[in-house]
Write a protein that holds these residues in place. Structure first.
Motif, PDB file in Angstrom:
ATOM      1  N   ARG A 131       0.761  -1.204   0.108  1.00 19.71           N
ATOM      2  CA  ARG A 131       0.248   0.027  -0.020  1.00 19.71           C
ATOM      3  C   ARG A 131       0.816   1.103  -0.120  1.00 19.71           C
ATOM      4  O   ARG A 131       2.050   1.259   0.786  1.00 19.71           O
ATOM      5  N   PRO A 132       0.509   2.255  -0.635  1.00 20.42           N
ATOM      6  CA  PRO A 132       1.229   3.311  -0.703  1.00 20.42           C
ATOM      7  C   PRO A 132       1.367   4.450   0.177  1.00 20.42           C
ATOM      8  O   PRO A 132       2.352   5.572   0.423  1.00 20.42           O
ATOM      9  N   LYS A 133       0.393   4.472   1.093  1.00 21.77           N
ATOM     10  CA  LYS A 133       0.124   5.703   2.086  1.00 21.77           C
ATOM     11  C   LYS A 133       0.175   5.308   3.451  1.00 21.77           C
ATOM     12  O   LYS A 133       0.217   4.008   3.550  1.00 21.77           O
ATOM     13  N   ILE A 134       0.508   6.488   4.184  1.00 20.30           N
ATOM     14  CA  ILE A 134       0.281   6.060   5.510  1.00 20.30           C
ATOM     15  C   ILE A 134      -0.619   7.247   6.251  1.00 20.30           C
ATOM     16  O   ILE A 134      -1.009   7.976   5.455  1.00 20.30           O
ATOM     17  N   LEU A 135      -0.935   7.037   7.427  1.00 19.04           N
ATOM     18  CA  LEU A 135      -1.891   7.904   8.200  1.00 19.04           C
ATOM     19  C   LEU A 135      -1.277   8.583   9.593  1.00 19.04           C
ATOM     20  O   LEU A 135      -0.755   7.791  10.106  1.00 19.04           O
ATOM     21  N   VAL A 136      -1.305   9.739   9.766  1.00 20.88           N
ATOM     22  CA  VAL A 136      -1.011  10.252  11.144  1.00 20.88           C
ATOM     23  C   VAL A 136      -1.870  11.144  11.400  1.00 20.88           C
ATOM     24  O   VAL A 136      -3.107  11.578  10.911  1.00 20.88           O
ATOM     25  N   PHE A 137      -1.944  11.455  12.927  1.00 19.53           N
ATOM     26  CA  PHE A 137      -2.728  12.476  13.595  1.00 19.53           C
ATOM     27  C   PHE A 137      -2.297  13.954  13.458  1.00 19.53           C
ATOM     28  O   PHE A 137      -1.094  14.462  13.584  1.00 19.53           O
ATOM     29  N   ASP A 184     -11.375  22.973   6.749  1.00 18.75           N
ATOM     30  CA  ASP A 184     -12.926  22.414   5.984  1.00 18.75           C
ATOM     31  C   ASP A 184     -12.397  21.048   5.806  1.00 18.75           C
ATOM     32  O   ASP A 184     -13.375  20.261   5.012  1.00 18.75           O
ATOM     33  N   GLY A 185     -11.383  20.238   6.485  1.00 19.58           N
ATOM     34  CA  GLY A 185     -11.035  18.863   6.306  1.00 19.58           C
ATOM     35  C   GLY A 185     -10.089  18.686   5.149  1.00 19.58           C
ATOM     36  O   GLY A 185      -9.445  17.646   4.922  1.00 19.58           O
ATOM     37  N   SER A 186      -9.527  19.567   4.484  1.00 20.06           N
ATOM     38  CA  SER A 186      -8.575  19.573   3.381  1.00 20.06           C
ATOM     39  C   SER A 186      -7.284  19.528   4.124  1.00 20.06           C
ATOM     40  O   SER A 186      -6.947  19.939   5.367  1.00 20.06           O
ATOM     41  N   THR A 187      -6.198  19.093   3.292  1.00 23.79           N
ATOM     42  CA  THR A 187      -4.931  18.878   3.973  1.00 23.79           C
ATOM     43  C   THR A 187      -4.028  20.078   3.259  1.00 23.79           C
ATOM     44  O   THR A 187      -4.200  20.342   2.219  1.00 23.79           O
ATOM     45  N   VAL A 237      -4.154  12.283   6.989  1.00 19.49           N
ATOM     46  CA  VAL A 237      -4.384  12.887   8.320  1.00 19.49           C
ATOM     47  C   VAL A 237      -5.671  13.298   9.097  1.00 19.49           C
ATOM     48  O   VAL A 237      -6.364  13.662   8.157  1.00 19.49           O
ATOM     49  N   VAL A 238      -6.007  12.777  10.119  1.00 20.94           N
ATOM     50  CA  VAL A 238      -7.169  12.812  10.766  1.00 20.94           C
ATOM     51  C   VAL A 238      -6.815  13.325  12.275  1.00 20.94           C
ATOM     52  O   VAL A 238      -5.625  13.375  12.599  1.00 20.94           O
ATOM     53  N   ASN A 292      -8.524  11.292  18.639  1.00 18.87           N
ATOM     54  CA  ASN A 292      -9.571  11.149  19.222  1.00 18.87           C
ATOM     55  C   ASN A 292     -10.956  11.191  18.570  1.00 18.87           C
ATOM     56  O   ASN A 292     -11.977  11.568  18.915  1.00 18.87           O
ATOM     57  N   ASP A 293     -10.515  10.598  17.112  1.00 14.10           N
ATOM     58  CA  ASP A 293     -11.953  10.849  16.277  1.00 14.10           C
ATOM     59  C   ASP A 293     -11.781   9.419  15.528  1.00 14.10           C
ATOM     60  O   ASP A 293     -11.353   9.454  14.045  1.00 14.10           O
ATOM     61  N   PRO A 294     -12.436   8.473  16.098  1.00 17.51           N
ATOM     62  CA  PRO A 294     -12.225   7.149  15.461  1.00 17.51           C
ATOM     63  C   PRO A 294     -13.303   6.825  14.248  1.00 17.51           C
ATOM     64  O   PRO A 294     -12.901   6.243  13.390  1.00 17.51           O
ATOM     65  N   GLU A 295     -14.309   7.777  14.316  1.00 13.92           N
ATOM     66  CA  GLU A 295     -14.974   7.741  13.038  1.00 13.92           C
ATOM     67  C   GLU A 295     -14.443   8.290  11.535  1.00 13.92           C
ATOM     68  O   GLU A 295     -14.478   7.331  10.660  1.00 13.92           O
ATOM     69  N   THR A 296     -13.730   9.253  11.824  1.00 16.51           N
ATOM     70  CA  THR A 296     -13.026   9.808  10.598  1.00 16.51           C
ATOM     71  C   THR A 296     -11.802   8.864  10.175  1.00 16.51           C
ATOM     72  O   THR A 296     -11.495   8.670   9.288  1.00 16.51           O
ATOM     73  N   LEU A 297     -11.175   8.274  11.383  1.00 14.96           N
ATOM     74  CA  LEU A 297     -10.193   7.672  10.997  1.00 14.96           C
ATOM     75  C   LEU A 297     -10.442   6.292  10.462  1.00 14.96           C
ATOM     76  O   LEU A 297      -9.844   5.707   9.511  1.00 14.96           O
TER      77      LEU A 297
END
Length: 432
Positions: free
Chosen positions: A133-139, A157-160, A179-180, A183-188
């Motif tokens: 997989r190409p991406k990672i996720l951070v907070f 607005d949620g853009s990065t 990036v999310v 403490n936001d499991p829904e968006t995660l």
């Protein structure tokens, strides 16, 4: 400037050969226009070139959480330096340290690096190779050293966008990273659902935008979501080792696939480690084969050098012990109690948060739950005042924020004197 004349003279001299007058650009962050120059440091204190002595609550931004030059580690470094510094061959110390990391953190297989940044970089590469997989996720507002992928933040607005100050990124981090908010499991879950994220790289609590603690149950949800979506979980304990001998992972029973750590584990000598589960190790065996071992983008000529391993062994065996953490955490509790008493007495809209032997005050009334909340309520002018006020009265706070760290050498008197200085600062701000 009168009290720091020798430091000022050295700073002016340094400006002729060093960029901005400092050997590393972060040192421009110190309050007061120029950094004090250090003559010597020992335990929880250092003395500058003007002969002024300080209680060090910064402790190298965690790199010297052991206290400066603990005797047993300094002796081990000297002994090993006389027997060889770097060899591209293992020493027995590497085995001892590996076994101790297994005991502390629970992950059964380890490798070594020189910085936590490198440990994170290597782990990201391995995760991408393992998952395809190409991406990672951070907070949002995380800190993972100078990892390119982590210098990303969220707009309202949620853009990065690229984090302010990010110099010459090789690619827009939005290409490599999601990036999310913490403490936001829904968006995660929404971000991981497409199945294109190799790993979540996470501090167990945010530590570089003030301390932002996880909600009850957040780590359980994080682990469940990552497992369900086939995403590897990397826990970066480089700052949160303050939570105890096995970091936040051991203190709270986390179950990461990878764990990275650096900074204090060799008493300030460059050293880091990354560990992983047995399942991960089985997959990595063929990937890190003899044929491609030196061209895979992980490792490094000086990684796992004999000097670093000797320093790690001495530090883990004799300095960052269970007993030491018990004392350090008790001192941090006393530190918090003192600051809270001043805040209550002065009726100030501030708060302080503790994580193990680390504490930090924020000049806002409510504890933030996300990085965005912490960043939006920052007060750089008040931060600068508090840092300079403390420095001029013999206390060094971390320049990037208001973090105070306890070491095994920190004393009750150090803590109580800080409370008095903090109270005086608050009184001057209020004019009483």
């Amino acid at each position: 400037m009168r009290d720091h004349a020798a430091s000022l003279a050295l700073y002016e001299r340094a400006r002729t050969s060093l960029l901005s007058g400092v050997p590393m650009n972060w040192m421009t962050k110190w309050a007061g226009g120029f950094p004090v120059f250090v003559a010597e440091a020992e335990g929880a204190h250092f003395t500058d070139v003007d002969g002024r002595r300080y209680v060090d609550l910064c402790l190298g931004d965690t790199g010297a959480m052991t206290g400066h030059s603990p005797e047993v580690t300094a002796r081990a470094i000297c002994d090993q330096a006389g027997r060889g510094i770097t060899l591209m061959l293992p020493t027995e110390d590497a085995i001892w340290v590996g076994e101790e990391l297994v005991r502390r953190f629970g992950l059964p297989v380890w490798q070594f690096a020189l910085t936590a940044t490198d440990a994170n970089r290597f782990t990201i590469r391995l995760a991408r190779r393992m998952t395809g997989r190409p991406k990672i996720l951070v907070f949002n507002w995380c800190y993972h050293g100078s990892v390119d992928e982590a210098f990303i933040t969220l707009e309202g607005d949620g853009s990065t966008r690229v984090r302010d100050g990010n110099l010459g990124p090789p690619v827009d981090p939005a290409v490599t990273t999601k990036v999310v908010e913490f403490n936001d499991p829904e968006t995660l879950e929404q971000a991981l659902a497409p199945g294109d994220v190799a790993c979540v790289l996470a501090e167990p609590a945010l530590t570089n935008i003030g301390i932002v603690l996880p909600d009850n149950g957040f780590h359980r949800e994080l682990r469940e979501i990552t497992r369900r979506t086939g995403t590897l979980l990397v826990i970066d304990e480089t700052h949160t080792i303050c939570a105890g001998p096995g970091g936040y992972t051991r203190a709270h029973g986390l179950e990461p696939d990878f764990l990275t750590i650096g900074k204090p584990i060799a008493s300030g000598v460059p050293a880091a480690a990354y560990g992983f589960t047995g399942d991960v190790a089985e997959l990595l065996g063929p990937i890190t084969s003899e044929k491609e071992a030196d061209t895979g983008g992980i490792g490094g000529t000086l990684a796992a050098n004999a000097l670093s391993l000797a320093a790690m062994r001495a530090t883990l065996e004799y300095v960052l012990t269970d007993d030491a953490f018990e004392r350090m955490i008790a001192l941090a509790e006393r530190f918090v109690e003192g600051v809270e008493a001043v805040i209550a007495e002065r009726d100030l809209p501030w708060h302080i948060t503790r994580l193990g032997c680390r504490a930090e005050y924020l000049f806002q009334p409510n504890r933030p739950r996300t990085g965005a909340e912490a960043a939006a309520r920052a007060d750089p002018e008040l931060d600068a005042f508090m840092h300079l006020y403390a420095l001029n009265r013999g206390f060094l706070l971390t320049p990037f924020h208001n973090m105070a760290l306890m070491s095994p050498a920190t004393s009750v008197e150090d803590v109580d004197q800080h409370t008095r200085v903090f109270s005086d600062a608050a009184g001057e701000l209020l004019g009483r």
